[in-house]
Design an enzyme around this catalytic site. Sequence first.
Site, PDB file in Angstrom:
ATOM      1  N   ASP A  36     -11.397  -2.060  -6.227  1.00  0.00           N
ATOM      2  CA  ASP A  36     -10.125  -2.458  -5.732  1.00  0.00           C
ATOM      3  C   ASP A  36     -10.238  -4.001  -6.532  1.00  0.00           C
ATOM      4  O   ASP A  36      -9.276  -4.215  -6.810  1.00  0.00           O
ATOM      5  CB  ASP A  36     -10.723  -2.705  -4.418  1.00  0.00           C
ATOM      6  CG  ASP A  36     -10.465  -2.011  -3.446  1.00  0.00           C
ATOM      7  OD1 ASP A  36      -9.306  -1.066  -3.412  1.00  0.00           O
ATOM      8  OD2 ASP A  36     -10.789  -1.642  -1.883  1.00  0.00           O
ATOM      9  N   LYS A  67     -15.609   1.487   4.451  1.00  0.00           N
ATOM     10  CA  LYS A  67     -16.172   1.318   2.855  1.00  0.00           C
ATOM     11  C   LYS A  67     -17.555   0.350   2.685  1.00  0.00           C
ATOM     12  O   LYS A  67     -18.546   0.544   1.645  1.00  0.00           O
ATOM     13  CB  LYS A  67     -14.682   0.197   2.790  1.00  0.00           C
ATOM     14  CG  LYS A  67     -14.013   0.894   2.368  1.00  0.00           C
ATOM     15  CD  LYS A  67     -13.059  -0.644   1.874  1.00  0.00           C
ATOM     16  CE  LYS A  67     -11.437  -0.022   1.035  1.00  0.00           C
ATOM     17  NZ  LYS A  67     -10.856  -0.860   0.932  1.00  0.00           N
TER      18      LYS A  67
HETATM   19  P1  NAP Z   1     -10.012  -6.501   7.081  1.00  0.00           P
HETATM   20  O1  NAP Z   1     -12.110  -6.538   6.589  1.00  0.00           O
HETATM   21  O2  NAP Z   1      -9.767  -6.726   8.485  1.00  0.00           O
HETATM   22  O3  NAP Z   1     -10.306  -8.581   6.767  1.00  0.00           O
HETATM   23  C1  NAP Z   1      -8.639  -8.780   7.605  1.00  0.00           C
HETATM   24  C2  NAP Z   1      -8.806 -10.483   6.238  1.00  0.00           C
HETATM   25  O4  NAP Z   1      -8.016 -10.911   7.629  1.00  0.00           O
HETATM   26  C3  NAP Z   1      -9.479 -11.478   6.892  1.00  0.00           C
HETATM   27  O5  NAP Z   1      -9.941 -12.398   6.244  1.00  0.00           O
HETATM   28  C4  NAP Z   1      -9.862 -12.120   9.025  1.00  0.00           C
HETATM   29  O6  NAP Z   1      -9.599 -13.037   8.781  1.00  0.00           O
HETATM   30  C5  NAP Z   1      -7.600 -11.738   8.693  1.00  0.00           C
HETATM   31  N1  NAP Z   1      -6.812 -11.707   9.478  1.00  0.00           N
HETATM   32  C6  NAP Z   1      -6.447 -10.966   9.891  1.00  0.00           C
HETATM   33  N2  NAP Z   1      -5.401 -11.569  11.507  1.00  0.00           N
HETATM   34  C7  NAP Z   1      -5.106 -12.763  10.760  1.00  0.00           C
HETATM   35  C8  NAP Z   1      -4.581 -13.742  11.416  1.00  0.00           C
HETATM   36  N3  NAP Z   1      -4.495 -13.535  12.732  1.00  0.00           N
HETATM   37  N4  NAP Z   1      -4.899 -15.145  10.792  1.00  0.00           N
HETATM   38  C9  NAP Z   1      -5.384 -15.373   9.227  1.00  0.00           C
HETATM   39  N5  NAP Z   1      -6.148 -14.179   8.586  1.00  0.00           N
HETATM   40  C10 NAP Z   1      -6.449 -13.178  10.305  1.00  0.00           C
HETATM   41  O7  NAP Z   1      -9.158  -6.286   6.077  1.00  0.00           O
HETATM   42  P2  NAP Z   1      -9.083  -5.616   4.595  1.00  0.00           P
HETATM   43  O8  NAP Z   1      -9.835  -4.779   3.642  1.00  0.00           O
HETATM   44  O9  NAP Z   1     -10.088  -7.529   3.338  1.00  0.00           O
HETATM   45  O10 NAP Z   1      -7.877  -5.199   4.029  1.00  0.00           O
HETATM   46  C11 NAP Z   1      -6.883  -7.075   4.299  1.00  0.00           C
HETATM   47  C12 NAP Z   1      -5.428  -6.279   3.633  1.00  0.00           C
HETATM   48  O11 NAP Z   1      -5.430  -6.630   2.764  1.00  0.00           O
HETATM   49  C13 NAP Z   1      -5.193  -5.341   4.432  1.00  0.00           C
HETATM   50  O12 NAP Z   1      -3.081  -5.614   4.606  1.00  0.00           O
HETATM   51  C14 NAP Z   1      -5.360  -3.970   2.955  1.00  0.00           C
HETATM   52  O13 NAP Z   1      -3.660  -3.040   3.301  1.00  0.00           O
HETATM   53  C15 NAP Z   1      -4.948  -4.981   2.018  1.00  0.00           C
HETATM   54  N6  NAP Z   1      -5.550  -4.322   0.960  1.00  0.00           N
HETATM   55  C16 NAP Z   1      -4.512  -4.304   0.332  1.00  0.00           C
HETATM   56  C17 NAP Z   1      -5.220  -2.633  -1.513  1.00  0.00           C
HETATM   57  C18 NAP Z   1      -3.544  -2.857  -1.957  1.00  0.00           C
HETATM   58  O14 NAP Z   1      -4.462  -1.511  -3.100  1.00  0.00           O
HETATM   59  N7  NAP Z   1      -2.851  -3.477  -2.178  1.00  0.00           N
HETATM   60  C19 NAP Z   1      -6.089  -2.839  -1.231  1.00  0.00           C
HETATM   61  C20 NAP Z   1      -7.472  -3.552  -0.235  1.00  0.00           C
HETATM   62  C21 NAP Z   1      -6.441  -3.648   0.966  1.00  0.00           C
HETATM   63  P3  NAP Z   1     -10.965 -13.298   9.834  1.00  0.00           P
HETATM   64  O15 NAP Z   1     -12.475 -13.084   9.176  1.00  0.00           O
HETATM   65  O16 NAP Z   1     -10.718 -14.658  10.692  1.00  0.00           O
HETATM   66  O17 NAP Z   1     -11.203 -12.225  11.190  1.00  0.00           O
END
Ligand code: NAP
Length: 293
Positions: free
Chosen positions: A111, A75
Amino acid sequence: MNQPIPVTGKTRVYGILGFPVTHSLSPCMQNAAMQAAGIDGIYVPFSVSPAELADAVAGLRALQLQGVNVTIPHKSVIMPLLDELAPSAREAAAVNTVVWSSGRLVGHNTDGDGLVVSLGRDLGVTLPGKAVLLVGAGGAACGALPALCRAGVRSVLVVNRTLPAAEALVRRCAELYPATELHCCGFDGLDAGLLGGVDLLINATSRGMAGEKIEGLSLAHLPDHARVYDMVYAPVPTPLLEEARRCGLSAVDGRGMLVAQGERAFCLWHGQEPPSGVMGAALANLLQGVAKP
Ligand code: NAP
Protein backbone atom coordinates in the site's frame (compact mmCIF):
# COMPACT_ATOMS: atom_id res chain seq x y z
CA MET A 1 -7.47 -8.52 -26.26
CA ASN A 2 -5.92 -11.93 -25.44
CA GLN A 3 -8.21 -14.96 -25.28
CA PRO A 4 -8.92 -16.22 -21.72
CA ILE A 5 -6.55 -19.06 -20.78
CA PRO A 6 -8.57 -22.21 -19.90
CA VAL A 7 -8.34 -23.34 -16.26
CA THR A 8 -6.49 -26.66 -16.01
CA GLY A 9 -4.63 -28.65 -13.38
CA LYS A 10 -1.61 -26.43 -14.02
CA THR A 11 -3.42 -23.14 -13.38
CA ARG A 12 -1.95 -21.28 -10.40
CA VAL A 13 -4.45 -19.84 -7.94
CA TYR A 14 -4.27 -16.39 -6.32
CA GLY A 15 -6.90 -14.53 -4.33
CA ILE A 16 -7.93 -12.02 -1.71
CA LEU A 17 -8.97 -12.74 1.89
CA GLY A 18 -11.44 -10.23 3.35
CA PHE A 19 -14.75 -9.89 5.16
CA PRO A 20 -16.74 -8.68 3.36
CA VAL A 21 -14.89 -9.16 0.09
CA THR A 22 -17.60 -9.05 -2.57
CA HIS A 23 -16.85 -5.35 -3.22
CA SER A 24 -13.15 -6.01 -3.96
CA LEU A 25 -11.84 -4.52 -7.20
CA SER A 26 -8.63 -6.60 -7.13
CA PRO A 27 -9.97 -9.71 -8.96
CA CYS A 28 -10.84 -7.59 -11.98
CA MET A 29 -7.38 -5.90 -12.06
CA GLN A 30 -5.31 -9.03 -11.36
CA ASN A 31 -7.18 -11.31 -13.78
CA ALA A 32 -6.96 -8.71 -16.56
CA ALA A 33 -3.20 -8.33 -16.01
CA MET A 34 -2.54 -12.11 -15.90
CA GLN A 35 -4.56 -12.60 -19.06
CA ALA A 36 -2.72 -9.78 -20.86
CA ALA A 37 0.64 -11.22 -19.72
CA GLY A 38 -0.31 -14.75 -20.84
CA ILE A 39 0.06 -16.10 -17.29
CA ASP A 40 -1.82 -19.32 -16.53
CA GLY A 41 -3.38 -18.15 -13.27
CA ILE A 42 -6.70 -17.19 -11.73
CA TYR A 43 -7.47 -14.72 -8.91
CA VAL A 44 -10.59 -15.20 -6.78
CA PRO A 45 -12.19 -13.47 -3.76
CA PHE A 46 -12.37 -15.54 -0.53
CA SER A 47 -14.84 -14.39 2.11
CA VAL A 48 -13.15 -15.29 5.42
CA SER A 49 -14.65 -14.26 8.77
CA PRO A 50 -12.26 -13.28 11.59
CA ALA A 51 -13.00 -16.58 13.38
CA GLU A 52 -11.95 -18.53 10.26
CA LEU A 53 -8.73 -16.66 9.45
CA ALA A 54 -6.31 -19.16 11.05
CA ASP A 55 -8.00 -22.05 9.21
CA ALA A 56 -7.90 -20.06 5.97
CA VAL A 57 -4.13 -19.50 6.35
CA ALA A 58 -3.66 -23.23 7.03
CA GLY A 59 -5.70 -23.79 3.87
CA LEU A 60 -3.35 -21.57 1.86
CA ARG A 61 -0.49 -23.83 2.91
CA ALA A 62 -2.38 -27.07 2.25
CA LEU A 63 -3.58 -25.94 -1.18
CA GLN A 64 -0.29 -24.18 -1.96
CA LEU A 65 -1.99 -21.06 -3.23
CA GLN A 66 0.70 -18.95 -4.88
CA GLY A 67 -0.28 -15.69 -3.27
CA VAL A 68 -3.12 -13.69 -1.79
CA ASN A 69 -4.02 -10.12 -1.00
CA VAL A 70 -5.36 -9.39 2.46
CA THR A 71 -7.92 -6.72 3.20
CA ILE A 72 -10.11 -5.41 6.04
CA PRO A 73 -10.36 -6.74 8.76
CA HIS A 74 -7.37 -9.12 8.50
CA LYS A 75 -4.41 -6.87 7.63
CA SER A 76 -2.93 -6.83 11.15
CA VAL A 77 -4.23 -10.04 12.68
CA ILE A 78 -2.79 -12.19 9.91
CA MET A 79 0.78 -11.16 10.79
CA PRO A 80 1.54 -13.79 13.51
CA LEU A 81 0.03 -16.53 11.31
CA LEU A 82 2.70 -16.09 8.61
CA ASP A 83 6.26 -17.50 8.52
CA GLU A 84 8.04 -14.27 7.72
CA LEU A 85 7.39 -10.55 7.34
CA ALA A 86 9.12 -8.36 4.78
CA PRO A 87 10.34 -4.95 6.08
CA SER A 88 7.42 -3.24 4.30
CA ALA A 89 4.94 -5.25 6.42
CA ARG A 90 6.88 -4.88 9.67
CA GLU A 91 7.12 -1.11 9.30
CA ALA A 92 3.45 -0.72 8.36
CA ALA A 93 2.41 -3.23 11.06
CA ALA A 94 0.05 -4.64 8.43
CA VAL A 95 0.08 -7.14 5.56
CA ASN A 96 -1.81 -6.65 2.30
CA THR A 97 0.05 -9.23 0.18
CA VAL A 98 1.17 -12.78 0.99
CA VAL A 99 3.67 -14.63 -1.19
CA TRP A 100 4.16 -18.42 -1.12
CA SER A 101 7.91 -18.70 -1.36
CA SER A 102 9.76 -22.03 -1.10
CA GLY A 103 7.16 -23.46 1.25
CA ARG A 104 6.97 -20.33 3.44
CA LEU A 105 4.24 -17.70 3.64
CA VAL A 106 5.83 -14.24 3.50
CA GLY A 107 3.83 -11.10 4.32
CA HIS A 108 4.43 -7.83 2.46
CA ASN A 109 2.76 -4.44 2.38
CA THR A 110 2.44 -2.79 -1.03
CA ASP A 111 0.00 0.00 0.00
CA GLY A 112 2.69 2.49 1.02
CA ASP A 113 4.82 2.01 -2.07
CA GLY A 114 1.65 2.08 -4.17
CA LEU A 115 0.85 5.50 -2.72
CA VAL A 116 4.35 6.79 -3.44
CA VAL A 117 4.20 5.53 -7.04
CA SER A 118 0.79 7.09 -7.57
CA LEU A 119 1.85 10.44 -6.05
CA GLY A 120 4.54 10.69 -8.71
CA ARG A 121 2.61 9.16 -11.61
CA ASP A 122 -0.81 10.73 -11.08
CA LEU A 123 -0.10 13.96 -9.20
CA GLY A 124 3.44 14.79 -10.37
CA VAL A 125 4.77 15.02 -6.80
CA THR A 126 8.51 14.74 -6.10
CA LEU A 127 8.63 13.72 -2.45
CA PRO A 128 12.18 14.47 -1.21
CA GLY A 129 12.16 17.56 1.02
CA LYS A 130 8.36 17.98 1.06
CA ALA A 131 6.20 18.90 4.06
CA VAL A 132 3.22 16.53 4.25
CA LEU A 133 -0.06 16.71 6.15
CA LEU A 134 -1.33 13.12 6.58
CA VAL A 135 -4.97 13.03 7.65
CA GLY A 136 -5.88 9.80 9.44
CA ALA A 137 -4.02 7.24 11.55
CA GLY A 138 -5.76 3.97 10.63
CA GLY A 139 -4.43 1.10 8.54
CA ALA A 140 -3.94 3.13 5.36
CA ALA A 141 -2.00 5.85 7.20
CA CYS A 142 0.16 3.20 8.91
CA GLY A 143 1.20 1.93 5.46
CA ALA A 144 1.68 5.44 4.10
CA LEU A 145 3.83 7.04 6.80
CA PRO A 146 6.91 4.76 6.61
CA ALA A 147 6.77 4.80 2.80
CA LEU A 148 6.72 8.62 2.81
CA CYS A 149 9.71 8.62 5.17
CA ARG A 150 11.58 6.14 2.96
CA ALA A 151 10.84 8.39 -0.03
CA GLY A 152 12.64 11.28 1.70
CA VAL A 153 9.92 13.74 2.76
CA ARG A 154 11.18 16.45 5.12
CA SER A 155 8.30 16.35 7.59
CA VAL A 156 4.91 14.78 8.23
CA LEU A 157 2.19 16.14 10.49
CA VAL A 158 -0.34 13.40 11.27
CA VAL A 159 -3.78 14.74 12.18
CA ASN A 160 -6.42 12.36 13.47
CA ARG A 161 -9.77 12.48 15.26
CA THR A 162 -8.43 10.08 17.91
CA LEU A 163 -5.15 11.62 19.03
CA PRO A 164 -3.64 8.53 20.75
CA ALA A 165 -3.77 6.63 17.43
CA ALA A 166 -1.79 9.41 15.74
CA GLU A 167 0.68 9.54 18.64
CA ALA A 168 1.29 5.78 18.47
CA LEU A 169 1.86 5.91 14.71
CA VAL A 170 4.28 8.83 14.95
CA ARG A 171 6.16 7.23 17.87
CA ARG A 172 6.66 3.98 15.95
CA CYS A 173 7.85 5.73 12.79
CA ALA A 174 10.09 8.19 14.62
CA GLU A 175 12.17 5.26 15.88
CA LEU A 176 12.54 3.91 12.34
CA TYR A 177 13.12 7.24 10.58
CA PRO A 178 14.74 9.71 13.00
CA ALA A 179 15.80 12.03 10.15
CA THR A 180 12.17 12.85 9.25
CA GLU A 181 10.38 15.50 11.35
CA LEU A 182 7.22 13.79 12.63
CA HIS A 183 4.46 15.49 14.62
CA CYS A 184 0.80 14.91 15.33
CA CYS A 185 -2.27 16.80 16.49
CA GLY A 186 -6.05 16.68 16.56
CA PHE A 187 -8.18 18.65 14.10
CA ASP A 188 -8.47 21.45 16.65
CA GLY A 189 -4.68 21.89 16.45
CA LEU A 190 -4.75 22.74 12.73
CA ASP A 191 -4.33 26.47 12.22
CA ALA A 192 -3.66 28.72 9.24
CA GLY A 193 0.06 28.84 10.07
CA LEU A 194 0.45 25.06 9.99
CA LEU A 195 -1.64 24.69 6.82
CA GLY A 196 0.32 27.46 5.10
CA GLY A 197 3.50 25.35 5.30
CA VAL A 198 2.04 22.21 3.69
CA ASP A 199 3.24 21.02 0.25
CA LEU A 200 1.09 17.90 0.08
CA LEU A 201 -2.11 16.89 1.91
CA ILE A 202 -3.07 13.21 1.92
CA ASN A 203 -6.46 11.97 3.11
CA ALA A 204 -6.08 8.51 4.67
CA THR A 205 -9.40 8.60 6.53
CA SER A 206 -12.50 6.80 5.34
CA ARG A 207 -14.39 10.12 5.04
CA GLY A 208 -15.64 10.54 1.50
CA MET A 209 -16.65 6.94 0.85
CA ALA A 210 -20.27 7.94 1.37
CA GLY A 211 -19.85 11.52 0.18
CA GLU A 212 -18.97 12.94 3.62
CA LYS A 213 -16.68 15.89 4.32
CA ILE A 214 -13.83 15.71 6.83
CA GLU A 215 -15.07 17.83 9.71
CA GLY A 216 -12.50 20.31 11.01
CA LEU A 217 -10.40 20.33 7.81
CA SER A 218 -10.46 23.34 5.48
CA LEU A 219 -8.16 23.64 2.47
CA ALA A 220 -8.55 27.42 2.30
CA HIS A 221 -5.22 28.10 4.04
CA LEU A 222 -3.09 25.72 1.96
CA PRO A 223 -0.54 27.53 -0.26
CA ASP A 224 -1.29 27.74 -4.00
CA HIS A 225 1.37 25.18 -4.88
CA ALA A 226 0.02 22.54 -2.45
CA ARG A 227 -1.34 19.27 -3.89
CA VAL A 228 -4.09 17.09 -2.49
CA TYR A 229 -4.28 13.26 -2.62
CA ASP A 230 -7.47 11.51 -1.51
CA MET A 231 -6.94 7.76 -0.92
CA VAL A 232 -10.71 7.31 -1.25
CA TYR A 233 -11.39 6.10 -4.79
CA ALA A 234 -15.16 5.78 -5.05
CA PRO A 235 -17.48 7.48 -5.49
CA VAL A 236 -15.60 10.25 -7.27
CA PRO A 237 -15.18 13.16 -7.19
CA THR A 238 -15.02 13.07 -3.39
CA PRO A 239 -15.97 16.20 -1.42
CA LEU A 240 -12.25 16.73 -0.67
CA LEU A 241 -11.38 16.70 -4.39
CA GLU A 242 -14.22 19.11 -5.12
CA GLU A 243 -13.00 21.49 -2.41
CA ALA A 244 -9.40 21.26 -3.65
CA ARG A 245 -10.47 22.07 -7.19
CA ARG A 246 -12.59 25.00 -5.96
CA CYS A 247 -9.41 26.28 -4.26
CA GLY A 248 -7.47 25.88 -7.52
CA LEU A 249 -5.26 23.07 -6.14
CA SER A 250 -4.09 20.00 -8.10
CA ALA A 251 -5.81 16.94 -6.66
CA VAL A 252 -6.44 13.28 -7.48
CA ASP A 253 -8.37 10.38 -5.93
CA GLY A 254 -6.98 7.03 -4.78
CA ARG A 255 -7.61 4.93 -7.91
CA GLY A 256 -3.96 5.27 -8.93
CA MET A 257 -2.84 3.97 -5.53
CA LEU A 258 -5.17 1.00 -5.82
CA VAL A 259 -3.68 0.20 -9.21
CA ALA A 260 -0.07 0.72 -8.07
CA GLN A 261 -0.41 -1.47 -4.96
CA GLY A 262 -1.89 -4.19 -7.20
CA GLU A 263 0.96 -3.82 -9.69
CA ARG A 264 3.49 -4.26 -6.84
CA ALA A 265 1.69 -7.40 -5.65
CA PHE A 266 1.70 -8.73 -9.23
CA CYS A 267 5.52 -8.22 -9.38
CA LEU A 268 5.97 -10.07 -6.09
CA TRP A 269 3.92 -13.06 -7.26
CA HIS A 270 4.98 -13.32 -10.90
CA GLY A 271 8.50 -11.86 -10.87
CA GLN A 272 7.61 -9.47 -13.69
CA GLU A 273 5.86 -6.13 -14.19
CA PRO A 274 2.23 -6.34 -15.32
CA PRO A 275 1.60 -5.09 -18.86
CA SER A 276 1.49 -1.29 -18.68
CA GLY A 277 -1.93 0.29 -18.19
CA VAL A 278 -3.93 -2.95 -18.08
CA MET A 279 -4.90 -2.82 -14.39
CA GLY A 280 -5.81 0.88 -14.63
CA ALA A 281 -7.99 0.27 -17.68
CA ALA A 282 -9.73 -2.70 -16.02
CA LEU A 283 -10.42 -0.61 -12.91
CA ALA A 284 -11.69 2.38 -14.89
CA ASN A 285 -14.01 0.07 -16.78
CA LEU A 286 -15.35 -1.44 -13.57
CA LEU A 287 -15.80 1.90 -11.79
CA GLN A 288 -17.56 3.49 -14.74
CA GLY A 289 -20.98 4.43 -13.53
CA VAL A 290 -20.10 4.41 -9.80
CA ALA A 291 -21.92 7.68 -9.24
CA LYS A 292 -21.93 10.02 -6.28
CA PRO A 293 -24.69 9.22 -3.79
P1 NAP B 1 -9.31 2.37 9.12
O1 NAP B 1 -8.15 1.60 9.57
O2 NAP B 1 -10.69 1.98 9.56
O3 NAP B 1 -9.05 3.92 9.54
C1 NAP B 1 -10.05 4.89 9.35
C2 NAP B 1 -9.48 6.29 9.57
O4 NAP B 1 -10.52 7.22 9.28
C3 NAP B 1 -9.03 6.55 11.02
O5 NAP B 1 -7.96 7.46 11.02
C4 NAP B 1 -10.29 7.21 11.60
O6 NAP B 1 -10.03 8.05 12.70
C5 NAP B 1 -10.73 8.06 10.42
N1 NAP B 1 -12.13 8.41 10.54
C6 NAP B 1 -13.20 7.58 10.48
N2 NAP B 1 -14.32 8.30 10.65
C7 NAP B 1 -13.95 9.59 10.83
C8 NAP B 1 -14.65 10.80 11.04
N3 NAP B 1 -15.99 10.84 11.14
N4 NAP B 1 -13.96 11.95 11.15
C9 NAP B 1 -12.59 11.94 11.07
N5 NAP B 1 -11.87 10.82 10.87
C10 NAP B 1 -12.55 9.67 10.75
O7 NAP B 1 -9.41 2.41 7.52
P2 NAP B 1 -8.17 2.34 6.51
O8 NAP B 1 -7.90 0.94 6.14
O9 NAP B 1 -7.09 3.17 7.08
O10 NAP B 1 -8.79 3.05 5.21
C11 NAP B 1 -8.99 4.45 5.18
C12 NAP B 1 -9.39 4.87 3.78
O11 NAP B 1 -8.30 4.66 2.87
C13 NAP B 1 -10.58 4.10 3.20
O12 NAP B 1 -11.39 5.01 2.51
C14 NAP B 1 -9.94 3.14 2.24
O13 NAP B 1 -10.81 2.79 1.16
C15 NAP B 1 -8.78 3.98 1.74
N6 NAP B 1 -7.70 3.15 1.20
C16 NAP B 1 -7.41 3.31 -0.10
C17 NAP B 1 -6.40 2.56 -0.65
C18 NAP B 1 -6.11 2.75 -2.11
O14 NAP B 1 -5.43 1.88 -2.68
N7 NAP B 1 -6.56 3.84 -2.71
C19 NAP B 1 -5.67 1.64 0.12
C20 NAP B 1 -5.98 1.52 1.48
C21 NAP B 1 -7.02 2.28 2.00
P3 NAP B 1 -10.12 7.47 14.21
O15 NAP B 1 -8.77 6.87 14.51
O16 NAP B 1 -10.44 8.67 15.01
O17 NAP B 1 -11.23 6.44 14.21
